[in-house]
Design a protein around this motif. Sequence first.
Motif, mmCIF file in Angstrom:
data_model
loop_
_atom_site.group_PDB
_atom_site.id
_atom_site.type_symbol
_atom_site.label_atom_id
_atom_site.label_comp_id
_atom_site.label_asym_id
_atom_site.label_seq_id
_atom_site.Cartn_x
_atom_site.Cartn_y
_atom_site.Cartn_z
ATOM 1 N N ASP A 94 -82.974 44.215 26.681
ATOM 2 C CA ASP A 94 -83.691 43.439 25.996
ATOM 3 C C ASP A 94 -83.100 42.223 25.765
ATOM 4 N N PHE A 95 -83.733 40.880 25.755
ATOM 5 C CA PHE A 95 -83.445 39.689 25.737
ATOM 6 C C PHE A 95 -83.465 39.093 24.081
ATOM 7 N N ASN A 96 -82.498 38.568 23.610
ATOM 8 C CA ASN A 96 -82.565 38.044 22.253
ATOM 9 C C ASN A 96 -82.018 36.706 22.396
ATOM 10 N N ASN A 97 -83.003 35.701 21.829
ATOM 11 C CA ASN A 97 -82.684 34.348 21.895
ATOM 12 C C ASN A 97 -82.264 33.955 20.519
ATOM 13 N N GLU A 98 -81.531 33.097 20.346
ATOM 14 C CA GLU A 98 -81.241 32.541 19.008
ATOM 15 C C GLU A 98 -82.239 31.306 18.732
ATOM 16 N N ALA A 99 -82.454 31.279 17.522
ATOM 17 C CA ALA A 99 -83.658 30.512 17.058
ATOM 18 C C ALA A 99 -83.559 29.042 17.341
ATOM 19 N N ASP A 100 -82.309 28.564 17.246
ATOM 20 C CA ASP A 100 -81.935 27.268 17.612
ATOM 21 C C ASP A 100 -81.593 26.893 19.229
ATOM 22 N N THR A 101 -81.724 28.066 20.028
ATOM 23 C CA THR A 101 -81.456 27.769 21.405
ATOM 24 C C THR A 101 -82.450 27.029 22.144
ATOM 25 N N PRO A 102 -82.011 25.746 22.922
ATOM 26 C CA PRO A 102 -83.193 24.876 23.294
ATOM 27 C C PRO A 102 -83.856 25.611 24.495
ATOM 28 N N ASP A 103 -85.169 25.491 24.771
ATOM 29 C CA ASP A 103 -86.028 26.069 25.629
ATOM 30 C C ASP A 103 -85.649 26.004 27.066
ATOM 31 N N ASN A 104 -84.432 24.802 27.001
ATOM 32 C CA ASN A 104 -84.209 24.460 28.267
ATOM 33 C C ASN A 104 -83.126 25.407 29.005
ATOM 34 N N PHE A 105 -82.656 26.458 28.099
ATOM 35 C CA PHE A 105 -81.960 27.293 28.553
ATOM 36 C C PHE A 105 -82.437 28.542 28.436
ATOM 37 N N GLN A 106 -82.196 29.329 29.653
ATOM 38 C CA GLN A 106 -83.003 30.803 30.094
ATOM 39 C C GLN A 106 -81.728 31.546 30.612
ATOM 40 N N SER A 107 -82.113 32.906 30.375
ATOM 41 C CA SER A 107 -81.273 33.839 31.061
ATOM 42 C C SER A 107 -81.889 34.986 31.534
ATOM 43 N N ARG A 108 -81.047 35.592 32.699
ATOM 44 C CA ARG A 108 -81.785 36.775 33.331
ATOM 45 C C ARG A 108 -80.839 37.904 33.563
ATOM 46 N N ARG A 109 -80.908 39.124 33.366
ATOM 47 C CA ARG A 109 -80.124 40.008 33.475
ATOM 48 C C ARG A 109 -80.608 41.005 34.452
ATOM 49 N N PRO A 110 -80.382 40.842 35.748
ATOM 50 C CA PRO A 110 -80.959 41.880 36.687
ATOM 51 C C PRO A 110 -80.430 43.203 36.719
ATOM 52 N N ASN A 111 -79.401 43.355 36.265
ATOM 53 C CA ASN A 111 -78.911 44.784 36.298
ATOM 54 C C ASN A 111 -77.639 44.787 35.055
ATOM 55 N N THR A 112 -76.990 46.056 34.870
ATOM 56 C CA THR A 112 -76.122 46.082 33.858
ATOM 57 C C THR A 112 -74.790 45.060 34.185
ATOM 58 N N SER A 113 -74.674 44.912 35.251
ATOM 59 C CA SER A 113 -73.315 44.147 35.734
ATOM 60 C C SER A 113 -73.548 42.603 35.649
ATOM 61 N N PHE A 114 -74.817 42.237 35.971
ATOM 62 C CA PHE A 114 -74.684 40.727 36.098
ATOM 63 C C PHE A 114 -75.700 40.037 34.903
ATOM 64 N N CYS A 115 -75.131 38.864 34.531
ATOM 65 C CA CYS A 115 -76.104 38.218 33.670
ATOM 66 C C CYS A 115 -75.819 36.491 34.230
ATOM 67 N N PHE A 116 -76.855 35.766 34.120
ATOM 68 C CA PHE A 116 -77.107 34.448 34.560
ATOM 69 C C PHE A 116 -77.630 33.563 33.451
ATOM 70 N N LEU A 117 -77.045 32.221 33.446
ATOM 71 C CA LEU A 117 -77.706 31.451 32.374
ATOM 72 C C LEU A 117 -78.092 30.463 33.269
ATOM 73 N N ASP A 118 -79.379 30.081 33.067
ATOM 74 C CA ASP A 118 -80.063 28.994 33.891
ATOM 75 C C ASP A 118 -80.389 27.685 32.910
ATOM 76 N N ILE A 119 -79.831 26.550 33.235
ATOM 77 C CA ILE A 119 -80.217 25.334 32.399
ATOM 78 C C ILE A 119 -80.941 24.690 33.480
#
Lengths: 110, 115
Positions: free
Chosen positions: B53-78
């Motif tokens: 479950d992804f939860n975005n803070e209200a003031d996080t710009p749309d330019n920032f995205q995230s992916r979590r393909p599995n428990t171990s990994f999480c990516f921040l995409d700008i």
Amino acid sequence: KNEVEQSPQNLTAQEGEFITINCSYSVGISALHWLQQHPGGGIVSLFMLSSGKKKHGRLIATINIQEKHSSLHITASHPRDSAVYICAVRSGAGSYQLTFGKGTKLSVIP
Amino acid sequence: DAMVIQNPRYQVTQFGKPVTLSCSQTLNHNVMYWYQQKSSQAPKLLFHYYDKDFNNEADTPDNFQSRRPNTSFCFLDIRSPGLGDAAMYLCATSPRLAGGNEKLFFGSGTQLSVL
């Protein structure tokens, strides 16, 4: 919104001195974290407190829930303790948000 | 042994060129957080994952995205970095989300420079 105030903002100490960093917050909390950040580095979690006192090596953290105040003490300070120390609070059960203080920059001089 | 690992330690990108920062954890924690910390400022939460479950803070710009393909990994995409996105990006994990008594485990951070 919880306001977190740290004092002092900057602290210079001689090696071996006893150091105290203070943190005050405005709203009741469920937990308080003390974090350490070296220059250009990531953050290390030192303590998490919800009451009382914790000790780890030369570090001691205390919290007074009634007074909304916490202190971080370093005994026999060493130059490797030089870092920014950050207080962060979690407001209320179920809250995942941390409110961070601005940090206290500690420099320990040999 | 590092339990929350961020790569790379330093990242340089060009204005507008997409960049991805990575975080991995060996703790099997349910929750992973991404924080942005600009110089001399407190860390700011961008978003978190509780399991998938992804939860975005209200003031996080749309330019920032995230992916979590599995428990171990999480990516921040700008998607289109601007000069104002230059900062230290910190990944953190915790076993659970709610309750208030969860210790956070931080990675060593990725220092992003935008040219």
